[in-house]
Scaffold this active site. Structure first.
Site, PDB file in Angstrom:
ATOM      1  N   CYS A   8     -16.403   1.265   0.261  1.00 49.55           N
ATOM      2  CA  CYS A   8     -15.258   0.400   0.589  1.00 49.55           C
ATOM      3  C   CYS A   8     -14.893   0.433   2.062  1.00 49.55           C
ATOM      4  O   CYS A   8     -14.193  -0.453   2.538  1.00 49.55           O
ATOM      5  CB  CYS A   8     -14.068   0.785  -0.280  1.00 49.55           C
ATOM      6  SG  CYS A   8     -13.431   2.447   0.048  1.00 49.55           S
ATOM      7  N   GLN A  41      -9.931  -3.842  -4.005  1.00 56.74           N
ATOM      8  CA  GLN A  41     -11.242  -3.456  -3.486  1.00 56.74           C
ATOM      9  C   GLN A  41     -12.345  -3.735  -4.499  1.00 56.74           C
ATOM     10  O   GLN A  41     -13.415  -4.251  -4.162  1.00 56.74           O
ATOM     11  CB  GLN A  41     -11.219  -1.958  -3.143  1.00 56.74           C
ATOM     12  CG  GLN A  41     -12.539  -1.437  -2.620  1.00 56.74           C
ATOM     13  CD  GLN A  41     -12.878  -2.001  -1.244  1.00 56.74           C
ATOM     14  OE1 GLN A  41     -12.069  -1.927  -0.334  1.00 56.74           O
ATOM     15  NE2 GLN A  41     -14.064  -2.573  -1.094  1.00 56.74           N
ATOM     16  N   HIS A  70      -7.253   1.273  -6.602  1.00 59.36           N
ATOM     17  CA  HIS A  70      -7.426   0.302  -5.507  1.00 59.36           C
ATOM     18  C   HIS A  70      -8.054  -0.972  -6.090  1.00 59.36           C
ATOM     19  O   HIS A  70      -9.212  -1.283  -5.836  1.00 59.36           O
ATOM     20  CB  HIS A  70      -8.338   0.928  -4.441  1.00 59.36           C
ATOM     21  CG  HIS A  70      -8.337   0.217  -3.127  1.00 59.36           C
ATOM     22  ND1 HIS A  70      -7.539  -0.869  -2.835  1.00 59.36           N
ATOM     23  CD2 HIS A  70      -9.066   0.439  -1.986  1.00 59.36           C
ATOM     24  CE1 HIS A  70      -7.757  -1.269  -1.598  1.00 59.36           C
ATOM     25  NE2 HIS A  70      -8.686  -0.496  -1.055  1.00 59.36           N
ATOM     26  N   ARG A  77     -13.299  -8.899   0.785  1.00 60.71           N
ATOM     27  CA  ARG A  77     -11.874  -8.579   0.603  1.00 60.71           C
ATOM     28  C   ARG A  77     -11.047  -9.838   0.809  1.00 60.71           C
ATOM     29  O   ARG A  77     -10.109 -10.106   0.071  1.00 60.71           O
ATOM     30  CB  ARG A  77     -11.423  -7.480   1.581  1.00 60.71           C
ATOM     31  CG  ARG A  77     -12.020  -6.107   1.330  1.00 60.71           C
ATOM     32  CD  ARG A  77     -11.592  -5.519  -0.007  1.00 60.71           C
ATOM     33  NE  ARG A  77     -10.141  -5.408  -0.108  1.00 60.71           N
ATOM     34  CZ  ARG A  77      -9.418  -4.414   0.419  1.00 60.71           C
ATOM     35  NH1 ARG A  77     -10.007  -3.408   1.040  1.00 60.71           N
ATOM     36  NH2 ARG A  77      -8.103  -4.392   0.289  1.00 60.71           N
ATOM     37  N   ARG A 114       0.892  -1.185   0.000  1.00 56.23           N
ATOM     38  CA  ARG A 114       0.000   0.000   0.000  1.00 56.23           C
ATOM     39  C   ARG A 114       0.916   1.216   0.000  1.00 56.23           C
ATOM     40  O   ARG A 114       1.680   1.420   0.952  1.00 56.23           O
ATOM     41  CB  ARG A 114      -0.916  -0.014   1.227  1.00 56.23           C
ATOM     42  CG  ARG A 114      -1.636   1.312   1.414  1.00 56.23           C
ATOM     43  CD  ARG A 114      -2.805   1.251   2.376  1.00 56.23           C
ATOM     44  NE  ARG A 114      -3.926   0.546   1.780  1.00 56.23           N
ATOM     45  CZ  ARG A 114      -5.162   0.570   2.258  1.00 56.23           C
ATOM     46  NH1 ARG A 114      -5.439   1.250   3.359  1.00 56.23           N
ATOM     47  NH2 ARG A 114      -6.123  -0.084   1.669  1.00 56.23           N
ATOM     48  N   ASP A 127     -17.562   6.998  -1.459  1.00 56.84           N
ATOM     49  CA  ASP A 127     -16.304   6.814  -0.719  1.00 56.84           C
ATOM     50  C   ASP A 127     -16.019   8.131  -0.001  1.00 56.84           C
ATOM     51  O   ASP A 127     -16.636   9.166  -0.303  1.00 56.84           O
ATOM     52  CB  ASP A 127     -15.165   6.422  -1.682  1.00 56.84           C
ATOM     53  CG  ASP A 127     -13.866   6.071  -0.948  1.00 56.84           C
ATOM     54  OD1 ASP A 127     -13.912   5.809   0.274  1.00 56.84           O
ATOM     55  OD2 ASP A 127     -12.801   6.069  -1.597  1.00 56.84           O
TER      56      ASP A 127
HETATM   57  N1   CP Z   1     -11.238  -0.500   2.093  1.00 63.67           N
HETATM   58  C1   CP Z   1      -9.975  -0.546   2.538  1.00 63.67           C
HETATM   59  O1   CP Z   1      -9.016  -0.703   1.772  1.00 63.67           O
HETATM   60  O2   CP Z   1      -9.852  -0.463   3.885  1.00 63.67           O
HETATM   61  P1   CP Z   1      -8.503  -0.270   4.709  1.00 63.67           P
HETATM   62  O3   CP Z   1      -7.976   1.098   4.412  1.00 63.67           O
HETATM   63  O4   CP Z   1      -8.938  -0.424   6.140  1.00 63.67           O
HETATM   64  O5   CP Z   1      -7.534  -1.327   4.300  1.00 63.67           O
HETATM   65  N1  NVA Z   2     -10.210   6.626  -1.080  1.00 67.16           N
HETATM   66  C1  NVA Z   2      -9.820   6.124   0.220  1.00 67.16           C
HETATM   67  C2  NVA Z   2      -9.965   4.647   0.262  1.00 67.16           C
HETATM   68  C3  NVA Z   2      -9.608   4.016   1.567  1.00 67.16           C
HETATM   69  C4  NVA Z   2      -9.717   2.531   1.553  1.00 67.16           C
HETATM   70  C5  NVA Z   2      -8.390   6.547   0.521  1.00 67.16           C
HETATM   71  O1  NVA Z   2      -7.549   6.462  -0.373  1.00 67.16           O
HETATM   72  O2  NVA Z   2      -8.124   6.970   1.648  1.00 67.16           O
END
Ligand code: CP
Ligand code: NVA
Length: 309
Positions: A267, A140, A137, A295, A110, A228
């Site tokens: 998400c 997701q 992402h 997930r 990440r 989101d």
């Molecule tokens: N939806 C998602 O990726 O959640 P986290 O940021 O908790 O991993």
């Molecule tokens: N759009 C959000 C998604 C988190 C899972 C972010 O990037 O923070």
């Protein structure tokens, strides 16, 4: 030497392979029904294999679902924050990739910047999985599409409406549109729109994408409404974003416009009273916890795709 199979963007992976990943996610989920969470799948295909899980930013779902995914596949994972690794002290991504490739069988990252994931993959001799970047992402969206199919939908017959910020999650819905054949309506204020380049590339690949700045019109007759957060990790202008994006909150009025059978996706993490009303996310049309659960199942299928030849 065969090239490792990286999972970086849904745009890069052929539709037939994404279809087989979703089929595997459904199959594995059904096959282990009733087993305790910590018990491995009967075939435990990755006994003796290890996935590194590296985080440059926060995570709850991605972190726990990837760890449990490796356990259920018979393998193991090692989780690290980049702050506690030498990349946090300016060791290069290239050297990090080469070293981790000696120890583990795959790497989930990440990252703040999409370039970091691409650079890691370029220098890694083991598969790299994108666990979210500023750009997209993909994991997701595989879980989200699994959820929609479980609810009985044929993806190619569906209209999905994205309401709010044109962010990383929106980009992966765009990247997947041509692969699975759904129609995607994007309703964002123009200052928060997804880049024209991303939309053009998806349309050139066959995606059905409509742009509609009015969220009420965009939700009219939609099968799925998606929200989101208005402030993603790494966004700096939080107050301005909340002000600009509040007209794009998913409310009961928007869900009524979509209709009684429409589903609501998010998400998570969610901010009730910002991008979504509590009555929607905690209401009967919301499938957000199915998404969260999937997930795990979708990622087991993604890992299987990456680690199998
Ligand atoms: N939806 C998602 O990726 O959640 P986290 O940021 O908790 O991993
Ligand atoms: N759009 C959000 C998604 C988190 C899972 C972010 O990037 O923070």
């Amino acid at each position: 030497m065969t090239q490792p199979k990286h999972f970086l963007s849904l745009a890069d992976i052929p539709a037939s392979e994404l279809r087989s990943i979703l089929d595997e996610a459904h199959r594995r989920k059904k096959a282990r029904a009733g087993l305790p969470k910590g018990v491995a799948d009967i075939d435990a295909p990755f006994l003796g294999e290890t996935l590194a899980l590296i985080f440059e930013k926060s995570s709850t779902r991605t972190r726990f679902s990837f760890d449990m995914a490796m356990r259920q596949l018979g393998g193991a994972s090692i989780t690290a924050s980049s702050n506690n690794m030498q990349i946090g002290r300016s060791e290069t991504i290239e050297d990090t990739a080469r070293v981790l490739s000696l120890f583990v069988d795959g790497i989930m990252l990440r990252a703040n910047s999409h370039k970091t994931v691409v650079e890691l993959a370029r220098n890694s001799s083991v598969p790299v999985i994108n666990g979210l970047t500023d750009y997209n992402h993909p994991c997701q969206i595989m879980a989200d599409l699994q959820t929609l199919e479980e609810k009985g939908g044929q993806l190619s017959d569906m209209t999905l409406t994205w309401v709010g910020d044109g962010n990383n999650v929106a980009v992966s819905f765009i990247n997947a549109a041509a692969k699975f054949g759904y129609r995607l309506r994007l309703s964002t204020p123009s200052a928060y729109a997804v880049s024209g380049q991303t939309i053009s590339a998806a349309r050139n690949a066959g995606a059905k994408i409509d742009l509609e700045t009015d969220p009420l019109k965009a939700c009219d007759g939609a099968d799925v409404v998606i929200a989101d957060t208005f402030v993603s990790m790494g966004d700096k202008d939080a107050e301005q974003r909340l002000t600009d994006l509040m007209p794009y909150q998913v409310t009961d009025a928007l869900m009524e416009k979509a209709g009684p059978d429409a589903l609501f996706l998010h998400c998570l993490p969610a901010h009730r009273g910002e991008e979504v009303a509590a009555s929607v996310i905690d209401g009967p049309q919301s499938v957000v916890f199915d998404e969260a659960e999937n997930r795990l199942h979708a990622q087991k299928a993604i890992i299987t795709w990456c680690l199998t030849g």
